[in-house]
Design a protein around this motif. Structure first.
Motif, PDB file in Angstrom:
ATOM      1  N   ARG A  41       0.809  -1.214   0.000  1.00 14.94           N
ATOM      2  CA  ARG A  41       0.000   0.000   0.000  1.00 14.94           C
ATOM      3  C   ARG A  41       0.846   1.270   0.000  1.00 14.94           C
ATOM      4  O   ARG A  41       0.419   2.296  -0.532  1.00 14.94           O
ATOM      5  CB  ARG A  41      -0.920   0.006   1.228  1.00 14.94           C
ATOM      6  CG  ARG A  41      -2.133  -0.901   1.097  1.00 14.94           C
ATOM      7  CD  ARG A  41      -2.906  -0.992   2.396  1.00 14.94           C
ATOM      8  NE  ARG A  41      -4.239  -1.563   2.199  1.00 14.94           N
ATOM      9  CZ  ARG A  41      -5.045  -1.930   3.182  1.00 14.94           C
ATOM     10  NH1 ARG A  41      -4.649  -1.797   4.446  1.00 14.94           N
ATOM     11  NH2 ARG A  41      -6.242  -2.436   2.918  1.00 14.94           N
ATOM     12  N   LEU A  66      -6.105  -5.874  -1.056  1.00 17.12           N
ATOM     13  CA  LEU A  66      -5.518  -5.046  -2.115  1.00 17.12           C
ATOM     14  C   LEU A  66      -6.507  -4.829  -3.254  1.00 17.12           C
ATOM     15  O   LEU A  66      -6.618  -3.729  -3.795  1.00 17.12           O
ATOM     16  CB  LEU A  66      -4.234  -5.700  -2.641  1.00 17.12           C
ATOM     17  CG  LEU A  66      -3.045  -5.694  -1.683  1.00 17.12           C
ATOM     18  CD1 LEU A  66      -1.871  -6.463  -2.285  1.00 17.12           C
ATOM     19  CD2 LEU A  66      -2.616  -4.266  -1.350  1.00 17.12           C
ATOM     20  N   ASP A  69      -9.025  -2.347  -2.358  1.00 15.91           N
ATOM     21  CA  ASP A  69      -8.482  -0.987  -2.466  1.00 15.91           C
ATOM     22  C   ASP A  69      -8.572  -0.448  -3.889  1.00 15.91           C
ATOM     23  O   ASP A  69      -8.325   0.734  -4.118  1.00 15.91           O
ATOM     24  CB  ASP A  69      -7.000  -0.967  -2.064  1.00 15.91           C
ATOM     25  CG  ASP A  69      -6.794  -1.182  -0.568  1.00 15.91           C
ATOM     26  OD1 ASP A  69      -7.778  -1.075   0.191  1.00 15.91           O
ATOM     27  OD2 ASP A  69      -5.650  -1.450  -0.166  1.00 15.91           O
ATOM     28  N   ARG A  71      -6.571  -1.778  -6.302  1.00 16.30           N
ATOM     29  CA  ARG A  71      -5.243  -1.942  -6.892  1.00 16.30           C
ATOM     30  C   ARG A  71      -5.257  -3.096  -7.890  1.00 16.30           C
ATOM     31  O   ARG A  71      -5.700  -4.193  -7.577  1.00 16.30           O
ATOM     32  CB  ARG A  71      -4.201  -2.208  -5.792  1.00 16.30           C
ATOM     33  CG  ARG A  71      -4.084  -1.049  -4.818  1.00 16.30           C
ATOM     34  CD  ARG A  71      -3.199  -1.389  -3.630  1.00 16.30           C
ATOM     35  NE  ARG A  71      -3.290  -0.340  -2.630  1.00 16.30           N
ATOM     36  CZ  ARG A  71      -2.526   0.730  -2.585  1.00 16.30           C
ATOM     37  NH1 ARG A  71      -1.586   0.896  -3.496  1.00 16.30           N
ATOM     38  NH2 ARG A  71      -2.681   1.642  -1.652  1.00 16.30           N
ATOM     39  N   ARG A  72      -4.737  -2.823  -9.093  1.00 15.64           N
ATOM     40  CA  ARG A  72      -4.721  -3.816 -10.170  1.00 15.64           C
ATOM     41  C   ARG A  72      -3.345  -4.417 -10.380  1.00 15.64           C
ATOM     42  O   ARG A  72      -3.082  -5.060 -11.390  1.00 15.64           O
ATOM     43  CB  ARG A  72      -5.213  -3.194 -11.490  1.00 15.64           C
ATOM     44  CG  ARG A  72      -6.547  -2.484 -11.460  1.00 15.64           C
ATOM     45  CD  ARG A  72      -7.634  -3.170 -10.679  1.00 15.64           C
ATOM     46  NE  ARG A  72      -7.768  -4.594 -10.938  1.00 15.64           N
ATOM     47  CZ  ARG A  72      -8.395  -5.427 -10.119  1.00 15.64           C
ATOM     48  NH1 ARG A  72      -8.898  -4.996  -8.984  1.00 15.64           N
ATOM     49  NH2 ARG A  72      -8.482  -6.711 -10.414  1.00 15.64           N
ATOM     50  N   THR A  73      -2.432  -4.224  -9.447  1.00 16.31           N
ATOM     51  CA  THR A  73      -1.080  -4.774  -9.553  1.00 16.31           C
ATOM     52  C   THR A  73      -1.135  -6.290  -9.766  1.00 16.31           C
ATOM     53  O   THR A  73      -1.868  -6.976  -9.061  1.00 16.31           O
ATOM     54  CB  THR A  73      -0.287  -4.486  -8.267  1.00 16.31           C
ATOM     55  OG1 THR A  73      -0.388  -3.098  -7.954  1.00 16.31           O
ATOM     56  CG2 THR A  73       1.171  -4.875  -8.430  1.00 16.31           C
TER      57      THR A  73
END
Length: 223
Positions: A41, A66, A69, A71-73
């Protein structure tokens, strides 16, 4: 590219980190889920390798948080469990791929490369801003059709500024992206890199593509 390896087996984690670093990736490490979630994060990461059997916060829960949140990591999960239900659970939690232990390092490296390629292709291989073209896959840049002679750090700095050109990027954020977060860094090193990159992008001094916002950071404003 910056990877975050979250694995509680210290010997396995450190061995994988050494091999990944030898292949040219920058690797941060975490030994439990809570530390891994914090790093994911707080610091810019291009890909996560997450063991499902983590202490303090399980790998599935970490992935779910994640994704919640936004987040597309890309996330590659590692698991000692071989049944199909566990694989499905990992993918449904938001992981992009899985690898069952024990595995050989070349297979892990191949999965990492495939996920990074897919991620870069999804973001478009070539970023074009006027006379500037950045080939994300090849990690090269051209200005008015001519190759730009950039060091690895200068290229990564340029790519990050361009990809985040819609907002101001702080010095701390750039430093966290360019250098491992647990190393001492001097702010003037970043300023030198910015200055060198400005001269290469704008030798005549009339385009001024990197804007400095005093007390806030930098913004790439080349349209």
């Amino acid at each position: 590219m910056r990877l975050l390896l979250i694995e509680d087996d210290a010997a396995l984690r450190e061995g994988l980190a050494r091999q990944l670093q030898a292949d040219g990736w920058r690797v941060d490490q975490a030994g439990d889920g809570e530390d891994g979630l914090f790093q994911a994060r707080e610091y810019p990461v291009d890909l996560l390798i997450v063991d499902l059997g983590l202490p303090r916060l399980g790998g599935l829960q970490l992935v779910q948080k994640l994704r919640a949140d936004g987040r597309r990591t890309p996330i590659l999960v590692l698991t000692a469990r071989g049944n199909w239900q566990d694989k499905v659970q990992g993918l449904e939690a938001g992981a992009d791929d899985y690898l069952v232990k024990p595995f050989e390092y070349p297979e892990l490296a191949a999965r990492v490369r495939a996920l990074l390629r897919r991620s870069m292709q999804a973001a478009s291989n070539v970023l074009t801003l006027g006379p500037l073209a950045i080939d994300v896959a090849a990690q090269t840049a051209r200005l008015e059709g001519q190759p730009l002679d950039l060091t690895a750090f200068e290229y990564r700095l340029l790519e990050y500024l361009v990809q985040h050109r819609e907002r101001v990027v702080t010095k701390l954020e750039l430093s966290d992206y360019l250098y491992p977060h647990d190393q001492d860094r001097e702010s003037n090193v970043l300023e030198v890199l910015i200055g060198r990159l400005r001269r290469k992008l704008d030798p005549a001094g009339d385009r001024q593509p990197i804007e400095t916002l005093r007390g806030r950071g930098y913004r790439f404003k080349w349209a």
